[in-house]
Scaffold this active site. Sequence first.
Site, mmCIF file in Angstrom:
data_model
loop_
_atom_site.group_PDB
_atom_site.id
_atom_site.type_symbol
_atom_site.label_atom_id
_atom_site.label_comp_id
_atom_site.label_asym_id
_atom_site.label_seq_id
_atom_site.Cartn_x
_atom_site.Cartn_y
_atom_site.Cartn_z
ATOM 1 N N HIS A 23 0.988 -1.279 -0.396
ATOM 2 C CA HIS A 23 -0.160 -0.603 -0.294
ATOM 3 C C HIS A 23 0.638 0.947 0.289
ATOM 4 O O HIS A 23 0.925 1.962 -0.758
ATOM 5 C CB HIS A 23 -0.936 -0.268 1.278
ATOM 6 N N LYS A 47 -14.996 -8.567 5.052
ATOM 7 C CA LYS A 47 -14.877 -8.651 6.414
ATOM 8 C C LYS A 47 -14.804 -8.279 7.604
ATOM 9 O O LYS A 47 -15.061 -6.635 8.323
ATOM 10 C CB LYS A 47 -13.228 -8.815 5.395
ATOM 11 N N ARG A 96 -2.427 -6.257 -8.471
ATOM 12 C CA ARG A 96 -1.088 -7.161 -8.199
ATOM 13 C C ARG A 96 -1.172 -8.039 -8.852
ATOM 14 O O ARG A 96 0.183 -8.109 -9.433
ATOM 15 C CB ARG A 96 -1.113 -7.354 -6.213
ATOM 16 N N SER A 134 -2.263 -7.946 3.309
ATOM 17 C CA SER A 134 -2.678 -7.821 4.869
ATOM 18 C C SER A 134 -2.935 -9.257 5.536
ATOM 19 O O SER A 134 -2.354 -9.277 7.077
ATOM 20 C CB SER A 134 -3.620 -7.022 5.308
HETATM 21 N N1 COA Z 1 -0.411 -4.110 -1.618
HETATM 22 C C1 COA Z 1 -0.617 -5.256 -1.602
HETATM 23 N N2 COA Z 1 -1.475 -5.476 -0.505
HETATM 24 C C2 COA Z 1 -2.815 -4.673 -1.453
HETATM 25 C C3 COA Z 1 -2.605 -3.788 -2.276
HETATM 26 C C4 COA Z 1 -1.470 -3.340 -2.440
HETATM 27 N N3 COA Z 1 -1.302 -2.827 -3.234
HETATM 28 N N4 COA Z 1 -3.517 -3.367 -2.261
HETATM 29 C C5 COA Z 1 -5.019 -4.764 -1.992
HETATM 30 N N5 COA Z 1 -3.988 -5.232 -1.081
HETATM 31 C C6 COA Z 1 -4.468 -6.241 -0.470
HETATM 32 C C7 COA Z 1 -4.990 -5.751 0.937
HETATM 33 O O1 COA Z 1 -4.283 -6.326 1.875
HETATM 34 C C8 COA Z 1 -6.136 -7.197 1.121
HETATM 35 O O2 COA Z 1 -5.600 -8.131 1.681
HETATM 36 P P1 COA Z 1 -6.798 -8.692 2.823
HETATM 37 O O3 COA Z 1 -7.969 -8.926 1.881
HETATM 38 O O4 COA Z 1 -5.915 -9.874 2.540
HETATM 39 O O5 COA Z 1 -7.179 -8.303 3.941
HETATM 40 C C9 COA Z 1 -6.984 -6.411 -0.147
HETATM 41 O O6 COA Z 1 -5.957 -6.774 -0.671
HETATM 42 C C10 COA Z 1 -8.465 -5.515 -0.237
HETATM 43 O O7 COA Z 1 -7.678 -4.806 0.382
HETATM 44 P P2 COA Z 1 -8.113 -3.382 0.320
HETATM 45 O O8 COA Z 1 -8.069 -2.692 -1.482
HETATM 46 O O9 COA Z 1 -7.683 -2.757 0.986
HETATM 47 O O10 COA Z 1 -9.753 -3.605 1.066
HETATM 48 P P3 COA Z 1 -10.741 -3.675 0.338
HETATM 49 O O11 COA Z 1 -10.579 -4.248 -1.389
HETATM 50 O O12 COA Z 1 -11.716 -5.031 1.237
HETATM 51 O O13 COA Z 1 -11.645 -2.368 -0.435
HETATM 52 C C11 COA Z 1 -12.917 -1.075 -1.028
HETATM 53 C C12 COA Z 1 -12.274 -1.982 -1.199
HETATM 54 C C13 COA Z 1 -12.707 -0.158 0.975
HETATM 55 C C14 COA Z 1 -12.242 0.130 -1.936
HETATM 56 C C15 COA Z 1 -14.336 -0.820 -1.457
HETATM 57 O O14 COA Z 1 -14.733 -2.073 -0.217
HETATM 58 C C16 COA Z 1 -15.052 -0.589 -1.111
HETATM 59 O O15 COA Z 1 -15.389 1.289 -2.201
HETATM 60 N N6 COA Z 1 -16.317 0.293 -0.339
HETATM 61 C C17 COA Z 1 -17.331 1.163 0.132
HETATM 62 C C18 COA Z 1 -18.494 0.684 -0.039
HETATM 63 C C19 COA Z 1 -18.387 0.682 -1.485
HETATM 64 O O16 COA Z 1 -18.940 2.230 -2.268
HETATM 65 N N7 COA Z 1 -18.709 -0.195 -2.225
HETATM 66 C C20 COA Z 1 -18.764 -0.346 -3.895
HETATM 67 C C21 COA Z 1 -20.217 -0.108 -4.133
HETATM 68 S S1 COA Z 1 -21.123 -1.765 -3.755
#
Ligand code: COA
Length: 163
Positions: A23, A47, A96, A134
């Site tokens: 990140h 989650k 990734r 993560s």
């Molecule tokens: N390097 C390392 N790891 C990374 C990474 C990077 N550059 N990018 C993502 N990851 C990993 C994270 O560590 C995480 O790992 P895990 O699953 O083992 O915990 C996974 O990829 C996903 O992480 P992240 O992108 O932080 O979270 P997410 O995919 O859960 O986030 C949101 C998604 C928060 C952006 C999305 O759910 C959101 O916008 N939520 C708000 C509600 C909404 O508007 N939803 C969409 C319309 S329905």
Amino acid sequence: MQEIASFRKIIYPGAFDPLTYGHEDLIVRATKLFDQVVVGVAAESSKQFTFSLDERVQIIREVVQDNPKVVVEPFNGLLVDFLKKKNIMCVLRGLRAVSDFEYEIQLASINRNLFSNMETVFMTPSEQFTYISSSLVKQIARLGGSTDKFVSPVVRKALQDKY
Ligand code: COA
């Protein structure tokens, strides 16, 4: 004019549970392209979080404190509503591996359906960070392994306190 100005800002949303070097790498890369990078820390997720919203925000703020181009803000509800509130049109997501692609395309398409003015920008992290997640970092910490290569000292300390 307003639209051009707002395009120089980008929101990097995520769960960041916790922040990894992957990140961080993406945040630094984004600051080279944008004037301001807003790290949007999601309050809700499908989650179960290990770190509370306050903890996740605090950790990221501590890690990025020396970078004036980065601000860290929590957000509740839909990402598109956060974008509108901040008057920002651009979202950053990391790709990734091919496995990220399907979910990311879905997310980008849904978001654009909800808010047609927005764009999603995809960036790839440095190769050495492509395998970090993560969940894996937490698993390593929980089982007593070293997370030195994956997370910054601030996160390491937080993981030690947690487990
Ligand atoms: N390097 C390392 N790891 C990374 C990474 C990077 N550059 N990018 C993502 N990851 C990993 C994270 O560590 C995480 O790992 P895990 O699953 O083992 O915990 C996974 O990829 C996903 O992480 P992240 O992108 O932080 O979270 P997410 O995919 O859960 O986030 C949101 C998604 C928060 C952006 C999305 O759910 C959101 O916008 N939520 C708000 C509600 C909404 O508007 N939803 C969409 C319309 S329905």
